[in-house]
Every structure is written in C-alpha cells, then in structure tokens.
Design an enzyme around this catalytic site. Sequence first.
Site, PDB file in Angstrom:
ATOM      1  N   HIS A  93      11.091  21.703  32.214  1.00 57.20           N
ATOM      2  CA  HIS A  93      10.394  20.549  32.323  1.00 57.20           C
ATOM      3  C   HIS A  93       9.891  19.805  31.332  1.00 57.20           C
ATOM      4  O   HIS A  93      10.210  19.820  30.129  1.00 57.20           O
ATOM      5  CB  HIS A  93       8.314  21.119  32.069  1.00 57.20           C
ATOM      6  N   GLU A 144       4.677  17.855  33.201  1.00 53.04           N
ATOM      7  CA  GLU A 144       3.373  18.850  32.446  1.00 53.04           C
ATOM      8  C   GLU A 144       2.293  17.850  31.896  1.00 53.04           C
ATOM      9  O   GLU A 144       3.244  16.920  30.749  1.00 53.04           O
ATOM     10  CB  GLU A 144       3.467  20.111  31.585  1.00 53.04           C
ATOM     11  N   HIS A 162      12.151   6.369  31.456  1.00 53.45           N
ATOM     12  CA  HIS A 162      11.336   6.377  32.751  1.00 53.45           C
ATOM     13  C   HIS A 162      11.560   7.939  33.034  1.00 53.45           C
ATOM     14  O   HIS A 162      12.903   8.355  32.749  1.00 53.45           O
ATOM     15  CB  HIS A 162      11.777   4.998  33.698  1.00 53.45           C
ATOM     16  N   GLU A 210      12.438   5.117  37.731  1.00 57.73           N
ATOM     17  CA  GLU A 210      12.874   4.891  38.932  1.00 57.73           C
ATOM     18  C   GLU A 210      13.026   5.625  39.984  1.00 57.73           C
ATOM     19  O   GLU A 210      13.135   6.111  40.118  1.00 57.73           O
ATOM     20  CB  GLU A 210      14.331   4.947  38.046  1.00 57.73           C
TER      21      GLU A 210
END
Length: 352
Positions: A93, A144, A162, A210
Amino acid sequence: MVRVIPMASSIRPTLSSFRFSPLFNRSPRFSFSHFSTAVPQSQSFGIKACRLLRQDGNSMRVMSSGNVSSPLTAASSENVLEWVKQDKRRMLHVVYRVGDLDRTIKFYTECLGMKLLRKRDIPEERYTNAFLGYGPEDSQFVIELTYNYGVDKYDIGSGFGHFGIAVDDVSKTVELIRAKGGKITREPGPVKGGKTVIAFVEDPDGYKFELLERGPTPEPLCQVMLRVGDLNRSIEFYEKAFGMELLRTRDNPENKYTIAMLGYGPEDKTTVLELTYNYGVTEYDKGNAYAQIAIGTDDVYKTAEAIKLSKGKVTREPGPLPGINTKITACLDPDGWKTVFVDNIDFLKELE
C-alpha cells in the site's frame, strides 16, 4: 522518510495497516515513542553491547568491543543480495495525508470507483485512517489516507508525481469525473510517442491520477510515480536492495525526461514504481503530504542487510514492533523516498 516540513505539534500522524505510516505514524496499539526512542537491545542491531545481530535462525556475531558487527565476508554479502531476488515481495500500500477525509473518500469511491475497505478513528491521538482500493488488502495494492485533526492542507511538493489507475474506457471515466466536479488536467488522448490512451485528473487535495486505458487487470491501482535525481543510481538501488525488476525505460528528449518502470511483475498484472528523471534536476522538494510505500518481505532482517549493502539508509532497524509481533524495517532510497518493509506472515495476521 524523506525530509518532512515541520508540522504543528498538535498533529499526530498515523500508522499504516502494519501499524506504521505518514510522518512518524501512530497506532492505537502502541505509541509514537516506538519510532523515536531506542527499542530493546534484543530487538535491534547497531546498539552497543547488544547480543543479537539478527533473528533469522542463524548464529549471532558480536564484536569484541561489544558493538554488534555487520556481515564481513563477501560471501555473506553475496548471499544476502542473492536472497533478495528470491524473496516473496509485493507492493502492499501507499500512505499519504489529506485535508478532508470524507471529501476524499467520496471522490475516490464515486469518481474513481474504489471501495472503502475500512476506517479507523483514534480520537486520543487526533487522527483518522481510511483504507481504499479495488480489492482486499491481503491480495491487492491499496491506499491508506491519513487525516490529522484540524489540518486541512498539505504541501505535496515537486518530487511526488502521480498514481496510476487502469480503466476500461478513459473517456467515459473522465466524463464521470467531470460530472462530479472533478478537475481534469489532461484530456483523454494517446500518450506522447505512443498509442496508450491516457488522461490526468486531480483529487480534492491536488494529488494527480493518471488514467490508463487497459483491458481487465488484477491490479487497477497500478502505478506510483516519483521523481529522482539520478535515474541510473535509483535503478541500481531498487534492483539490488529491493529486488525489483527493471521492466522498461523510455527516454523523451523532446520533453527532456526519462522514465523507468520497476516492479515485481509485469505492468499489466501488478503495481509498479515509475521513476522519472528530468534532465538536469538532481533534487526535489518532497513536501509533507506523501509519506511512503509498504512492501511485504519474508525476512525484515535480511532486507535491512541488503539495504545497507546497497548504500541505502535504514531508518528503523528490523525487529518486532513493541506491543505486537509485527516485524518491520524502514529505509530511505538515495533520493530520500521512504519505504517500509513488513513481514509477510505478520501482515496477514494483522488483517485478521
């Protein structure tokens, strides 16, 4: 983690799903001091008079002066770096901070099609976490989000790039986001120098996403892009210390940048790290919004050794977190981007 702009003392950054996270993250199960003070000697190495070097089932080595030694032989170093290539690693994550949690959750679920997986409020520490993604945390890469009470704005900086999301139809997704009041920063169309249809949108805090037009994929949340000051140096570090594979590079001299895609599997099936080098730019302002990526590993002790052998900086020595048995280690890459490695088995237990 990267050098972070000082925050007001009332802010209490949070911990990730392994109970670590943003600035110096916290958890309801143990305190912030676990990251700012010395851990028990039996749980770390690099501490004078410590008896243990690592707990990987092998014998321990202690220098005569009482300081713990590091691996000294070329053979042991080679073994650790070879082990990295065989380690069962997965990007788990990414952690970052937002100014209005409900607003961000609404945008991610309604516009980006994510699911709210779980939410955790810790009023005594004045923060809330939300975990979102396209599938369960035990098998897919997720986000998160951290909201610190009373903080409604963060500096994203110039280093963060991004996130990437794979969608079936970029144009339809853009129109949905536009209808919901989302900000479109790049209209749908082929990527420069290629055929893949992409678009760029911004979330309410200014984080860029994106959108990439692809067929069905097991990992829709497919990219994290960060800017680096020396691409060859970064590629070598991520291959050697992290065991990532260089999937491809693409140079764009017209726009004066080069990208490298690295990961633990093909781009269309796993989440990958996209590193961008802008010609002549060697340093970036990292702000205080983006925090870190978490990666699973079978052995945090060997992982820390490999990072040190690869000239990375270990910022949290490997070992169990006080109060629980989850083993982690944290490090900075050559540009100061933070990564936390978490024991695979312990991670699954934390999700139970």
